[in-house]
Motif scaffolding. Structure first.
Motif, PDB file in Angstrom:
ATOM      1  N   UNK A 251     -37.857 -62.570  30.849  1.00 51.25           N
ATOM      2  CA  UNK A 251     -38.580 -61.365  30.427  1.00 51.25           C
ATOM      3  C   UNK A 251     -37.668 -60.292  29.846  1.00 51.25           C
ATOM      4  N   UNK A 252     -36.359 -60.495  30.032  1.00 49.97           N
ATOM      5  CA  UNK A 252     -35.449 -59.494  29.469  1.00 49.97           C
ATOM      6  C   UNK A 252     -34.619 -60.090  28.334  1.00 49.97           C
ATOM      7  N   UNK A 253     -34.115 -59.229  27.504  1.00 46.39           N
ATOM      8  CA  UNK A 253     -33.341 -59.724  26.364  1.00 46.39           C
ATOM      9  C   UNK A 253     -32.295 -58.718  25.919  1.00 46.39           C
ATOM     10  N   UNK A 254     -31.550 -59.101  24.881  1.00 40.45           N
ATOM     11  CA  UNK A 254     -30.459 -58.262  24.382  1.00 40.45           C
ATOM     12  C   UNK A 254     -30.729 -57.915  22.925  1.00 40.45           C
ATOM     13  N   UNK A 255     -30.629 -56.622  22.627  1.00 36.20           N
ATOM     14  CA  UNK A 255     -30.828 -56.154  21.244  1.00 36.20           C
ATOM     15  C   UNK A 255     -29.645 -55.286  20.834  1.00 36.20           C
ATOM     16  N   UNK A 257     -27.911 -52.016  19.991  1.00 33.26           N
ATOM     17  CA  UNK A 257     -28.149 -50.657  20.449  1.00 33.26           C
ATOM     18  C   UNK A 257     -28.004 -49.692  19.278  1.00 33.26           C
ATOM     19  N   UNK A 258     -28.861 -48.697  19.192  1.00 32.55           N
ATOM     20  CA  UNK A 258     -28.693 -47.700  18.111  1.00 32.55           C
ATOM     21  C   UNK A 258     -27.351 -46.972  18.229  1.00 32.55           C
ATOM     22  N   UNK A 259     -26.758 -47.018  19.410  1.00 27.91           N
ATOM     23  CA  UNK A 259     -25.455 -46.351  19.585  1.00 27.91           C
ATOM     24  C   UNK A 259     -24.291 -47.279  19.219  1.00 27.91           C
ATOM     25  N   UNK A 260     -24.598 -48.451  18.683  1.00 21.88           N
ATOM     26  CA  UNK A 260     -23.567 -49.451  18.452  1.00 21.88           C
ATOM     27  C   UNK A 260     -23.512 -50.370  19.657  1.00 21.88           C
ATOM     28  N   UNK A 261     -22.989 -51.551  19.499  1.00 17.34           N
ATOM     29  CA  UNK A 261     -22.939 -52.496  20.614  1.00 17.34           C
ATOM     30  C   UNK A 261     -24.311 -53.077  20.901  1.00 17.34           C
ATOM     31  N   UNK A 262     -24.441 -53.593  22.120  1.00 18.83           N
ATOM     32  CA  UNK A 262     -25.674 -54.275  22.499  1.00 18.83           C
ATOM     33  C   UNK A 262     -26.234 -53.609  23.745  1.00 18.83           C
ATOM     34  N   UNK A 263     -27.535 -53.834  23.987  1.00 18.12           N
ATOM     35  CA  UNK A 263     -28.118 -53.309  25.223  1.00 18.12           C
ATOM     36  C   UNK A 263     -29.227 -54.233  25.713  1.00 18.12           C
ATOM     37  N   UNK A 264     -29.522 -54.102  26.992  1.00 15.30           N
ATOM     38  CA  UNK A 264     -30.544 -54.937  27.624  1.00 15.30           C
ATOM     39  C   UNK A 264     -31.893 -54.216  27.537  1.00 15.30           C
ATOM     40  N   UNK A 265     -32.917 -54.985  27.176  1.00 14.23           N
ATOM     41  CA  UNK A 265     -34.278 -54.406  27.072  1.00 14.23           C
ATOM     42  C   UNK A 265     -35.284 -55.367  27.692  1.00 14.23           C
ATOM     43  N   UNK A 266     -36.509 -54.899  27.853  1.00 11.93           N
ATOM     44  CA  UNK A 266     -37.623 -55.771  28.221  1.00 11.93           C
ATOM     45  C   UNK A 266     -38.139 -56.389  26.919  1.00 11.93           C
ATOM     46  N   UNK A 267     -38.235 -57.704  26.904  1.00  7.55           N
ATOM     47  CA  UNK A 267     -38.675 -58.375  25.670  1.00  7.55           C
ATOM     48  C   UNK A 267     -40.060 -57.867  25.268  1.00  7.55           C
ATOM     49  N   UNK A 268     -40.893 -57.602  26.261  1.00  6.11           N
ATOM     50  CA  UNK A 268     -42.245 -57.137  25.978  1.00  6.11           C
ATOM     51  C   UNK A 268     -42.238 -55.826  25.206  1.00  6.11           C
ATOM     52  N   UNK A 269     -41.176 -55.019  25.406  1.00  2.44           N
ATOM     53  CA  UNK A 269     -41.129 -53.710  24.732  1.00  2.44           C
ATOM     54  C   UNK A 269     -40.713 -53.811  23.272  1.00  2.44           C
TER      55      UNK A 269
END
Lengths: 347, 612
Positions: A251-255, A257-269
Motif C-alpha cells: 500500500x505504500x510506495x516511493x515517489x 520528492x518536490x524537495x529533491x530526492x525520494x519520499x515515501x507515500x501512500x499509493x492510494x494518494x
C-alpha cells in the motif's frame, strides 16, 4: 588445510560436483550463540557451489573484528589480515590474479572507520572484489563501543553520555566513491541474501554489499524495524524495472520528492503511475543515492536489494593479461639488452 | 687562450644555482660526458625539498657535485676544485667548500643589489675581497646567453635566459675537455618538438664552450684521462635505477611477476618512475592510496604467488610497520625498500641519513624478526635488490632493504653484471600434500621455511592470518607453549640465514689495531679515508656489513680481534649500539647528521684521533 579431506584434484573439471560441504573448513565456529554471522556463513557456503567456481579458485580476505573470523570457516584460500586493510590486501591479490574470485568480509568498524580509505579507493578503482560489509552498528570484538554506523546519542561503554558522532550511511558512502555495484540485504533473510550475493558475484567490478547483521550481545535488535517478525512491512524490496512499493498490502510506495530526492507515500494518494520505477543500470548514481538516503538508519521504511549495478572499466584485468604474457616471454637476455641500451662504454 | 692542457688525476666540480636554474640537469649531462670518456666518477646531487624554493636565497640553492678521475675513486669528493655559482646565494652557500686556490666561476650578471640582498650579502663579495683566495672568473653568463640566442625566432626572452645553465655547462665542458657532441645530441632529442628551445639550448652550450676556448679566460684546460677499470662493458647508473634493474633481474630469474605497489614519497618515488616503464618485463606497478595500502597490496600479491615489493622512505616505514609484522606472521615473501632520509617526521626530505637501521631491525610490535640488508654504493643496489628477493623467497619472510637518499641519487660507472652469475631464486611453490595426504601450511623445511601454496592450487586451500598459528597445521592456536615454539622458529630462520651468509670480509694491514666498520652508503668514504691513512704509512683495517640482521656469523670474531673499532655512521650511533650490544665490544662512533655524506677528510681526522 583440508581438514575435512575435501579435494578437487581436477580444478574446474570438478565444479559440477561441488557441494556446500566443499566450502566448509570444519574449523569450529566461535561466534557468540545467536550471532547473525552464523546465518550469513551458512548462506555463503550454500551459494558458493552454485557459482561454479572451485574452492581453490576462491579467496576470502578479512580484516579485524568478529566478521574477520569468517575466513577460517571457509575451505577456500583465505587470509585474516589486519584491521581495516582487507580491501588493500584484496586489491593486491585480485590485481595480480585475475583468474581468482576474491571476496572481502568486513565489519562497520573495520571498513568504515580504520579502513575507510581503502574501501573508497577500491570502489573508485573498481577492483574486481566482492566486499561484504557486516554492519551491526557496534564494535563487538572489543566488547561494545559505538561504531561509525551507530546512531547519534548511542550509549555504550565508551560513550556513557551518548555518542556525539554523526553516523555514516554505508551505501551513500559507497555510491559517493562511484561504486559500480551497491546492494543491501539482511543476515537472516536467506533467500534475499543469497540472491543479492549471487548478483554481486556476477558483477564484473567491485561489488559492495551491506548486510544488516544483528549483534545479539552488544546491540541486540538494532535492525528490528526491518528484520524478522514485524520488520517485513518496513522492507522496501527493490526490483529492477518495477515500481517501488512495499507494505503488507503493497500500500505504500516511493515517489520523487518536490524537495529533491525520494519520499515515501501512500499509493492510494498518488496513484501507481506516480511511483518511481527502479533501475539498477542507470549511469547517474543519484537515483541509487536517493534510495540510500531514504533511510539513513534502519528504523523505518528501508530499501533492500540491489541499488546500482552498472558497467565500468574493471581495474587491472586486461592490463594484467598483457603483463603476464610480457613476463612469460621476458628473458635475462632481454634484461641484458636493457642494461646495455643507451650510453655504455667498453674498457 | 691556451693551447696546452694540464693533466690531473682527479677533479671535483660543483655546480650551484637556484633550484630553478637547472643545476641537476647540467650535472647529469656533465656526468654522462664524463662517463663516456672512461673516467671513474661519483656524484652527489644536493637539492632543497621545495620544487621552486625561494629564488635567490641560500636555502633555495640546488647543487650537483661530481668527482671524476683517471684512477678508481670511492666518493663524490670533499671539496670542489671548481665551483660554478650561478648567483650570490649559490656563492654564499657553497664558497666555504671550495679548496683554497680553487677555481670559482660566477655568473657576474646575477650579482645585482637585489640578489646580493636576498643572499644576505651586505657588500658585493666579488669586490670586497671575499673571493680573493680563489682563481675567480666573473662571466656575464646571462648577457652572453641572451646574445647567443637573440637570432632565434619564436623564443621569449625568459626562455633565452633560462638556457644560461647550458652556457655554464659548455664552459665547464671546455675546461675539462669533455666533447660537446653527446650533449648536443641529447638536447636535440629532448627538445625535438620545441625547435626554438632546442636551438637556444644548443646555442647557449656552444657559446659557453667557445667562450672558454676564445675569451680571455686564463684557466688552462684540464685533462683527466680514462681510469684503469676492469675490462668489460660499463654504463653510468644511480641507485634508484640500479635497484629497479635488480628487481627486474630477480623477477626474470625467479619467474615471479614483479608486483610493485608504492605511494609517492621523496626520495623513493624514483624507483616507481623507473619500474613503471618496464611493461616489457611484465612489471605490475600500482600507485596506492597510501603507504599502508601499498604494502598490503604487495603482500596480497605475494599471497597470490607474485613477487610483492614496496618501497618508501622513513615516514612511510612507520605506516607500513603493522603490515610488515603481519608478513612476519604469515611467513610470505615480501621486499620492503627503505630509501632513508633525514628524520624524524618530514625532517629533511631531500637529505641523506642512515637513521632507520634500528627501526628496520626492531621497529615492529611483538617479537617479529626479519632480515635487513643494505646497499653500499649506487651500483650495489642492483645486487642487494636481487639478494633481498632471494632471501625473501627462500625463507618466506619480509626483507627490508636499506638504501638512502645519497645512494638513490648518486651515480657511478657500473661494470655491467653477467646475468649468468645471478643466484638461483626458486619459488618452489607447493603443489600437493606434504604430510601423507594432508597439507600442513606451517610445516617447515631445512631452512625453517614453510610451503608457499598459492590460490588456484587444488587441494591446498588454507587460511593464513595474524593470529598465532599452530606449528605445522597452521590452525589458529592460543596455546602458550606453541606460541613460545613459534616465536623461536621464526627467530631460527634468521639463524639459518646467518649460517649461509658469506663471511664479513676484512681488508687489514699487517699490525692494524683499528678496525673501521661500516654499513650502507659510508662504504666509499671509509675506503677513501683508509687510503689517506695508508698514505700516511699507518696500518688500518676496514670491513663493511652488507647484512645487518642477521650479521654474518664471523662478525663477532672480527670485531673482537681488533684493539679498537670505529663505526662511522650518518646517525647518532645505531650500528654502534648493535655491535656493542651483540658482541660486548667497546666500539667508538663517528657520527654525522647534517643531511650530507661524511667527508673523507672528516673521517681521516676521526681515525687519526682514535689511533693516537
Amino acid at each position: 588445510m583440508s581438514e575435512n579431506g575435501h579435494s578437487h584434484g581436477e580444478g574446474n573439471g570438478a565444479t559440477a560436483t561441488l557441494t556446500k560441504a566443499d566450502f566448509q573448513s570444519g574449523q569450529e565456529t566461535r561466534w557468540c550463540p545467536g550471532c547473525g554471522d552464523y546465518a550469513i556463513l551458512a548462506s555463503v557456503q550454500a551459494l558458493m557451489p552454485e557459482l561454479g567456481i572451485p574452492p581453490e579458485k576462491t579467496v576470502f580476505i578479512s580484516g579485524i573484528g568478529c566478521a574477520g573470523r569468517f575466513v577460517y570457516y571457509m575451505d577456500t584460500y583465505g587470509m585474516h589480515g589486519i584491521h581495516g586493510r582487507a580491501p588493500a590486501l584484496a586489491t593486491g591479490i585480485a590485481t595480480a590474479r585475475e583468474d581468482l574470485s576474491v571476496w572481502v568480509v568486513s565489519g562497520d568498524g573495520d571498513s568504515l572507520s580504520i579502513g575507510g580509505n581503502h574501501l573508497i579507493h577500491s570502489l573508485r578503482r573498481n577492483v574486481p572484489i566482492k566486499l561484504l560489509l557486516f554492519n551491526n552498528q557496534i564494535y563487538g570484538l572489543t566488547k561494545g563501543q559505538y561504531s561509525p554506523t551507530s546512531e547519534t546519542g548511542k550509549i555504550t561503554k565508551s560513550t556513557p553520555f551518548g555518542s556525539e558522532d554523526h553516523p555514516f550511511n554505508p551505501l551513500a558512502l559507497a555510491l559517493g566513491a562511484d561504486a559500480s555495484f551497491v546492494a543491501r540485504t539482511i543476515d537472516i533473510e536467506k533467500k534475499h541474501l543469497t540472491e543479492v550475493l549471487r548478483r554481486a558475484a556476477e558483477h564484473e567490478g567491485s561489488a559492495f554489499v551491506e548486510i544488516y547483521q544483528n549483534c545479539n550481545v552488544f546491540n541486540d535488535g538494532a535492525f528490528d524495524a526491518v528484520r524478522g517478525k514485524g520488520g517485513a512491512d518496513n522492507q522496501i524490496r527493490l526490483e529492477h524495472g518495477q515500481p517501488i512499493r512495499f507494505g503488507a498490502d503493497n500500500e505504500r510506495g516511493v515517489v520523487r520528492s518536490p524537495k529533491g530526492g525520494l519520499e515515501v507515500v501512500e499509493v492510494a494518494d498518488v496513484g501507481e503511475d506516480a511511483l518511481v520505477v527502479h533501475d539498477v543500470h542507470v549511469e547517474d548514481s543519484s537515483h541509487a543515492t536517493a534510495l540510500a538516503r531514504l533511510a539513513d538508519s534502519p528504523t523505518g521504511p528501508t530499501p533492500i536489494g540491489v541499488f546500482r549495478d552498472v558497467k565500468r572499466d574493471v581495474y587491472g584485468s586486461s592490463r594484467q593479461q598483457e603483463l603476464l604474457s610480457a613476463h612469460a616471454s621476458a628473458t635475462l637476455a632481454d634484461l641484458d639488452d636493457l642494461l646495455r641500451s643507451g650510453d655504455t662504454w667498453t674498457v | 687562450m691556451t693551447t696546452t692542457s694540464k693533466k690531473l688525476e682527479t677533479v671535483i666540480v660543483r655546480f650551484a644555482g637556484d633550484s630553478g636554474d637547472g643545476m641537476q640537469l647540467v650535472g647529469d649531462r656533465f656526468t654522462a660526458a664524463t662517463a663516456h670518456l672512461g673516467n671513474d666518477l661519483s656524484t652527489l646531487p644536493d637539492f632543497p625539498a621545495e620544487i621552486r624554493a625561494p629564488a635567490g636565497t641560500p636555502g633555495g640553492v640546488s647543487a650537483f657535485q661530481i668527482h671524476f678521475a683517471s684512477r678508481d675513486i670511492l666518493t663524490p669528493g670533499d671539496h670542489p676544485d671548481t665551483l660554478v655559482a650561478m648567483n650570490p646565494a649559490a656563492l654564499k652557500a657553497h664558497l666555504d667548500a671550495l679548496e683554497p686556490g680553487g677555481t670559482l666561476i660566477v655568473n657576474e650578471d646575477a650579482f645585482t643589489p637585489a640578489n646580493l640582498r636576498k643572499a644576505g650579502y651586505e657588500a658585493n663579495p666579488l669586490e670586497d675581497g671575499t673571493v680573493e683566495d680563489y682563481q675567480t672568473f666573473e662571466v656575464p653568463m646571462t648577457t652572453l646567453t641572451t646574445r647567443a640566442t637573440d637570432e632565434i625566432e619564436n623564443l621569449k626572452p625568459a626562455e633565452a635566459q633560462r638556457t644560461k645553465n647550458l652556457f655554464a655547462l659548455g664552459l665547464i665542458s671546455w675546461m675539462y675537455g669533455r666533447p660537446g657532441k653527446a650533449t648536443i645530441s641529447w638536447l636535440e632529442a629532448k627538445f625535438a618538438k620545441r625547435p626554438a628551445i632546442m636551438a637556444a639550448n644548443v646555442a647557449a652550450f656552444k657559446a659557453g664552450y667557445n667562450f672558454g676556448d676564445t675569451a680571455e679566460i686564463a684557466a688552462t684546460p684540464i685533462e683527466v684521462g680514462p681510469a684503469p677499470l676492469d675490462a668489460g662493458e660499463y654504463r653510468n647508473i644511480n641507485g634508484a635505477n640500479a635497484t629497479a634493474m635488480g628487481l627486474l633481474a630477480a623477477s626474470v630469474k625467479s619467474g615471479l611477476q614483479l608486483f610493485f605497489a608504492t605511494y609517492p614519497i621523496t626520495p623513493a618515488s624514483e624507483l616507481l618512475h623507473h619500474l613503471a616503464r618496464h611493461n616489457r618485463f611484465g612489471v605490475r606497478t600500482v600507485q596506492a592510496e597510501d603507504e599502508i595500502a601499498a604494502v598490503n597490496m604487495a603482500l596480497g600479491a605475494s599471497f597470490g604467488g607474485k613477487l610483492g615489493v614496496t618501497a618508501t622512505s622513513g615516514p612511510g616505514m612507520d605506516l607500513k610497520a603493522e603490515t610488515i609484522a603481519l608478513a612476519v606472521a604469515l611467513e610470505l615473501p615480501l621486499v620492503v625498500i627503505d630509501v632513508q632520509r633525514a628524520g624524524p617526521s618530514t625532517g629533511l626530505p631531500t637529505k641523506t641519513e642512515q637513521s632507520d637501521l634500528l627501526m628496520a631491525i626492531h621497529g615492529r610490535h611483538g617479537e617479529s624478526p626479519l632480515p635487513v640488508i643494505a646497499a653500499s654504493t649506487p651500483s650495489d643496489c642492483f645486487e642487494r635488490a636481487v639478494e633481498a628477493v632471494r632471501i625473501a623467497v627462500r625463507y618466506r619472510t619480509p626483507v627490508i632493504l636499506l638504501s638512502d637518499t645519497f645512494l638513490t641519487n648518486s651515480s657511478e660507472p657500473w661494470h655491467l653484471p653477467d646475468m649468468a652469475n645471478l643466484p638461483e631464486i626458486d619459488p618452489d611453490f607447493a603443489t600437493g600434500p606434504n604430510a601423507g595426504d594432508e597439507f600442513l601450511p606451517y610445516l617447515r623445511n631445512e631452512h625453517g621455511a614453510r610451503p608457499w601454496a598459492i590460490p588456484g592450487t587444488p587441494g591446498l586451500q588454507h587460511r593464513l592470518g595474524g593470529l598465532e598459528k599452530e606449528h605445522g597445521s597452521g590452525k589458529v592456536s592460543y596455546d602458550a607453549a606453541n606460541h613460545a615454539l613459534m616465536t623461536k622458529l621464526r627467530a631460527e630462520k634468521l639463524e639459518k640465514l646467518a649460517e649461509e651468509l658469506p663471511p664479513l670480509v676484512v681488508d687489514a694491514d699487517e699490525g692494524a689495531e683499528l678496525l673501521v666498520l661500516g654499513w650502507g652508503s659510508t662504504s666509499g668514504v671509509i675506503g677513501a679515508a683508509a687510503r689517506r691513512i695508508r698514505g700516511r704509512g699507518l696500518p688500518i683495517a676496514i670491513a663493511h656489513l652488507r647484512n645487518l640482521e642477521p650479521m654474518p656469523a664471523n662478525t663477532g670474531d672480527v670485531v673482537r680481534s681488533f684493539d679498537k673499532v670505529l663505526i662511522p655512521e650518518l646517525n647518532t650511533g645505531q650500528l654502534l649500539s648493535l655491535v656493542r650490544d651483540k658482541y660486548l665490544v667497546d666500539a667508538i662512533g663517528h657520527n654525522k647528521v647534517e643531511g650530507l655524506p661524511i667527508l673523507a677528510e672528516e673521517l681521516e681526522q676521526a681515525i687519526l684521533e682514535v689511533i693516537e
